[in-house]
Design a protein around this motif. Structure first.
Motif, PDB file in Angstrom:
ATOM      1  N   GLY A   1      49.263  29.846  41.977  1.00  0.00           N
ATOM      2  CA  GLY A   1      49.532  30.607  41.114  1.00  0.00           C
ATOM      3  C   GLY A   1      48.568  31.156  40.115  1.00  0.00           C
ATOM      4  O   GLY A   1      48.151  32.181  39.645  1.00  0.00           O
ATOM      5  N   VAL A   2      48.215  30.059  39.337  1.00  0.00           N
ATOM      6  CA  VAL A   2      47.400  30.077  38.279  1.00  0.00           C
ATOM      7  C   VAL A   2      46.109  30.343  38.628  1.00  0.00           C
ATOM      8  O   VAL A   2      45.259  31.269  37.914  1.00  0.00           O
ATOM      9  N   ILE A   3      45.494  29.717  39.786  1.00  0.00           N
ATOM     10  CA  ILE A   3      44.260  30.008  40.150  1.00  0.00           C
ATOM     11  C   ILE A   3      43.948  31.589  40.485  1.00  0.00           C
ATOM     12  O   ILE A   3      43.003  32.140  40.455  1.00  0.00           O
ATOM     13  N   THR A   4      44.925  31.860  41.154  1.00  0.00           N
ATOM     14  CA  THR A   4      44.574  33.374  41.867  1.00  0.00           C
ATOM     15  C   THR A   4      45.303  34.400  40.885  1.00  0.00           C
ATOM     16  O   THR A   4      44.560  35.566  41.039  1.00  0.00           O
ATOM     17  N   ALA A   5      46.256  34.206  40.199  1.00  0.00           N
ATOM     18  CA  ALA A   5      46.824  35.317  39.485  1.00  0.00           C
ATOM     19  C   ALA A   5      46.196  35.442  38.259  1.00  0.00           C
ATOM     20  O   ALA A   5      45.940  36.694  37.468  1.00  0.00           O
ATOM     21  N   LEU A   6      45.880  34.508  37.471  1.00  0.00           N
ATOM     22  CA  LEU A   6      45.124  34.569  36.041  1.00  0.00           C
ATOM     23  C   LEU A   6      43.689  35.587  36.219  1.00  0.00           C
ATOM     24  O   LEU A   6      43.554  36.277  35.379  1.00  0.00           O
ATOM     25  N   PRO A   7      42.972  35.532  37.186  1.00  0.00           N
ATOM     26  CA  PRO A   7      42.047  36.261  37.219  1.00  0.00           C
ATOM     27  C   PRO A   7      42.141  37.733  37.721  1.00  0.00           C
ATOM     28  O   PRO A   7      41.842  38.811  37.078  1.00  0.00           O
ATOM     29  N   LEU A   8      43.172  37.846  38.414  1.00  0.00           N
ATOM     30  CA  LEU A   8      43.717  39.259  38.734  1.00  0.00           C
ATOM     31  C   LEU A   8      44.565  39.860  37.554  1.00  0.00           C
ATOM     32  O   LEU A   8      44.501  40.906  37.318  1.00  0.00           O
ATOM     33  N   LEU A   9      45.239  39.114  36.869  1.00  0.00           N
ATOM     34  CA  LEU A   9      46.019  39.657  35.606  1.00  0.00           C
ATOM     35  C   LEU A   9      44.882  39.976  34.606  1.00  0.00           C
ATOM     36  O   LEU A   9      45.192  40.951  33.824  1.00  0.00           O
ATOM     37  N   LEU A  10      43.888  39.241  34.363  1.00  0.00           N
ATOM     38  CA  LEU A  10      42.837  39.458  33.171  1.00  0.00           C
ATOM     39  C   LEU A  10      42.007  40.776  33.559  1.00  0.00           C
ATOM     40  O   LEU A  10      41.554  41.453  32.592  1.00  0.00           O
ATOM     41  N   ARG A  11      41.902  41.030  34.891  1.00  0.00           N
ATOM     42  CA  ARG A  11      40.951  42.295  34.837  1.00  0.00           C
ATOM     43  C   ARG A  11      41.958  43.480  34.954  1.00  0.00           C
ATOM     44  O   ARG A  11      41.414  44.492  34.835  1.00  0.00           O
ATOM     45  N   PHE A  12      43.322  43.748  34.893  1.00  0.00           N
ATOM     46  CA  PHE A  12      44.173  44.649  34.856  1.00  0.00           C
ATOM     47  C   PHE A  12      43.751  45.723  35.796  1.00  0.00           C
ATOM     48  O   PHE A  12      43.904  46.961  35.290  1.00  0.00           O
ATOM     49  N   GLY A  13      43.522  45.441  37.033  1.00  0.00           N
ATOM     50  CA  GLY A  13      43.278  46.502  38.101  1.00  0.00           C
ATOM     51  C   GLY A  13      44.414  46.614  38.712  1.00  0.00           C
ATOM     52  O   GLY A  13      45.486  46.662  38.398  1.00  0.00           O
TER      53      GLY A  13
END
Length: 138
Positions: free
Chosen positions: A89-101
């Motif tokens: 969750g941390v590895i996949t979601a953090l970059p996805l969340l920070l991009r706000f796409g």
């Protein structure tokens, strides 16, 4: 004694937050696979797929399968599945969340389910169902 193909769920009642987290992990796996398939479909009308789209779709497929397998292991009460899902969750979601796409909803679902797995009631559940092995003295 022969082991069953699918492990049984423990008899201990599951806390509500952990039950919601288990459902959200299965939902996240389906969403990962759906986003990967839609990404390929979105880029299939062009003459050739670019490497970035194929790599991201492959990443989504692997993450979706990992969410499904680890979500099942969490469902049967394995402590190691909780740790693995936390890292996933941390590895996949953090970059996805920070991009706000367009994938930020998926990232929010994953981060919420990670938080639900570490509530005090979930910690008590895993201490009963899957206790840590005793430390050996030297």
């Amino acid at each position: 004694m022969k082991n069953p193909l699918l492990a049984r769920r423990p008899d201990e009642p599951v806390p509500g937050g952990l039950l919601i987290a288990q459902v959200l992990w299965f939902l996240a796996g389906v969403l990962f696979l759906g986003f990967g398939g839609f990404l390929i479909y979105e880029h299939s009308d062009t003459a050739s797929l670019n490497f970035g789209a194929v790599a991201l779709a492959l990443f989504f497929a692997v993450a979706g399968c990992a969410c499904a397998v680890l979500g099942y292991r969490l469902f049967i009460g394995e402590r190691s599945a909780r740790a693995n899902l936390t890292w996933l969750g941390v590895i996949t979601a953090l970059p996805l969340l920070l991009r706000f796409g367009r994938y930020s909803l998926l990232a929010a679902i994953i981060m919420f389910s990670v938080a639900l797995m570490w509530t005090p009631s979930s910690n008590r559940y895993f201490k009963i169902v899957s206790p840590k092995p005793a430390k050996t003295r030297r």
